[in-house]
Design a protein around this motif. Structure first.
Motif, PDB file in Angstrom:
ATOM      1  N   ARG A  22      64.757  -6.166  87.105  1.00 48.36           N
ATOM      2  CA  ARG A  22      65.928  -5.692  87.964  1.00 48.36           C
ATOM      3  C   ARG A  22      65.613  -4.422  88.631  1.00 48.36           C
ATOM      4  O   ARG A  22      66.209  -4.095  89.601  1.00 48.36           O
ATOM      5  CB  ARG A  22      67.393  -5.407  87.072  1.00 48.36           C
ATOM      6  N   VAL A  23      64.644  -3.594  87.978  1.00 45.12           N
ATOM      7  CA  VAL A  23      64.170  -2.423  88.788  1.00 45.12           C
ATOM      8  C   VAL A  23      62.625  -2.410  88.577  1.00 45.12           C
ATOM      9  O   VAL A  23      62.079  -3.228  88.039  1.00 45.12           O
ATOM     10  CB  VAL A  23      64.644  -1.276  87.680  1.00 45.12           C
ATOM     11  N   GLU A  62      63.218   0.050  94.839  1.00 46.55           N
ATOM     12  CA  GLU A  62      63.573   0.374  93.567  1.00 46.55           C
ATOM     13  C   GLU A  62      64.290  -0.616  92.643  1.00 46.55           C
ATOM     14  O   GLU A  62      64.049  -0.427  91.700  1.00 46.55           O
ATOM     15  CB  GLU A  62      64.620   1.565  93.843  1.00 46.55           C
ATOM     16  N   THR A  63      65.177  -1.344  93.384  1.00 44.45           N
ATOM     17  CA  THR A  63      66.090  -2.339  92.534  1.00 44.45           C
ATOM     18  C   THR A  63      66.025  -3.818  93.302  1.00 44.45           C
ATOM     19  O   THR A  63      65.166  -4.491  93.350  1.00 44.45           O
ATOM     20  CB  THR A  63      67.371  -1.912  92.455  1.00 44.45           C
TER      21      THR A  63
END
Length: 436
Positions: A22-23, A62-63
């Motif tokens: 997820r990140v 980033e995500t």
């Protein structure tokens, strides 16, 4: 016709499809080589009849991918540049073009130039890449982690041009331009004109949700935009048993076709899946019939060909249900909803046999509280007729008389009179070499 007139895209959101973290990965961790898995889906794509792979974000972020931090680096959660170029090559071997998703309205807060501005302030050479606002900088629609670029700065245009050309040089066919509606049209014109000078075959489609769609083509220099008006009208008219809403949208669609060919869809990575949006599953064939018969450049969101379900929610993580991980290869889908996949193949096949449909305008015939019929005609006289019964009772309708042949659906048409009979929730697609 240009190559884009023959494009039918299979749309994938890679971070979700490939089960990425997820990140962003910590800097010391090695890339996860997930992109090569998509090569195993190319045969599935072509069996559907598609010839384009439209990828969601693949750049370092980033995500969720729309918070890009480096447009020249593949997100390590997905792999490396070599992984992407190999995928592009394997797709090309099958006659499949690859479309990338470019986020140029905003960036993540870890984006190098923005990080430099936060360190050095006005002394940074990138200080005018962003717009100060209060004690921070302008953001995208209030999302603090998405910092808006200053599109009035020529250096930002230079940067975007360099990104577009870098990946076009490596074999991509074009770009989906994220949040194109939030960027000045003059910026898009300046950028696309420069890129086309080197890559005249590149195709640019902008994400435009509302506003003057045609202006993004005539003023902004894009080739196409996302046709959200038609998307909404398709599912909403079916849910409300209101063919008049769809008929109005088709008239609007005709007006767009006077200027450009819209990118059409019934599902994408940002909206509730069509199988969940429709209240009655018997309406799914209607939605697909409209998508593949009206003018436009259609796309299929991965999983919709198997009637996958998923509801988008307005909360953090609210996209997860519509962006799930997929099995390593198509065999993992099993046999669930194969009938829906076969319906896609039938309708895509019909479109392949009538490539002029890409620019064809719809002519309405029967329109009442439950039934809509329309025809489309080609430049050399060929014709396609469509009848849709939104309701739970059998219905009669009409199209112009002609030597019609049944192509899909449960309905019938009498060639001599053009009389159409449709069972409850029925539909009809017929073709003719000419109209009487």
């Amino acid at each position: 016709m240009s190559w884009s007139d023959h494009a039918i895209w299979w749309h994938v959101y890679p971070l979700g499809f490939l089960g990425a973290e997820r990140v962003a990965l910590p800097p010391h961790e090695s890339p996860r080589h997930r992109l090569p898995v998509l090569a195993g889906w190319l045969d599935h794509l072509t069996r559907l009849g598609c010839n384009g792979l439209a990828l969601g974000p693949v750049f370092a972020a980033e995500t969720h991918g729309y918070d890009t931090v480096d447009h020249f680096r593949i997100d390590p959660r997905l792999g490396t540049e070599d992984d992407l170029t190999e995928l592009i090559g394997r797709a090309a071997d099958r006659g499949v073009r690859v479309l990338l998703d470019g986020v140029f309205n905003h960036v993540g807060r870890s984006f190098g130039p923005f990080a430099d501005v936060r360190r050095a302030g006005a002394a940074s050479p990138y200080a005018d890449w962003f717009v100060p606002e209060g004690d921070d900088f302008r953001t995208f629609e209030g999302h603090r982690h998405l910092v808006a670029l200053n599109h009035a700065n020529p250096a930002v245009a230079d940067y975007v041009v360099s990104v577009l050309e870098y990946w076009l040089e490596r074999g991509v066919a074009g770009w989906r331009l994220d949040a194109a509606y939030a960027v000045p049209r003059s910026f898009w014109r300046a950028v696309t004109d420069r890129v086309r000078a080197r890559y005249p075959q590149a195709w640019f489609s902008g994400e435009v949700i509302h506003g003057d769609y045609a202006a993004y083509v005539t003023e902004g220099g894009l080739d196409s935009v996302t046709q959200y008006e038609l998307w909404k009208a398709i599912w909403s008219s079916l849910n409300d048993t209101n063919p008049h809403e769809l008929a109005w949208a088709l008239k609007r669609h005709n007006a767009m076709l006077d200027t450009f060919v819209p990118q059409t869809f019934v599902g994408n990575h940002d909206v509730t899946r069509i199988a969940s949006r429709l209240r009655d599953p018997r309406h799914l064939p209607h939605a697909l019939t409209v998508l593949f018969t009206v003018g436009g450049i259609p796309s299929v969101y991965a999983g919709d060909e198997r009637a996958m379900r998923g509801v988008k929610e307005e909360r953090e993580g609210g996209d997860d249900a519509i962006r799930p991980a997929f099995p390593a290869d198509p065999a993992g889908l099993g046999s669930e909803q194969l009938a829906v996949e076969r319906l896609h193949q039938t309708l895509v096949g019909l479109r392949r046999r009538h490539p002029w449909l890409v620019r064809a305008q719809t002519h309405l015939h029967t329109l009442n509280n439950a039934v809509l019929t329309y025809t489309l005609t080609g430049p050399e006289g060929g014709a396609v007729a469509v009848g849709l019964n939104f309701g739970a009772a059998p219905a009669a309708a009409a199209v112009p008389a002609g030597p019609w042949s049944h192509a899909a659906g449960e309905g019938d048409v009498d060639p001599g009179s053009g009389a159409v009979s449709l069972p409850a929730f029925g539909r009809l697609v017929a073709t003719a070499p000419r109209l009487s």
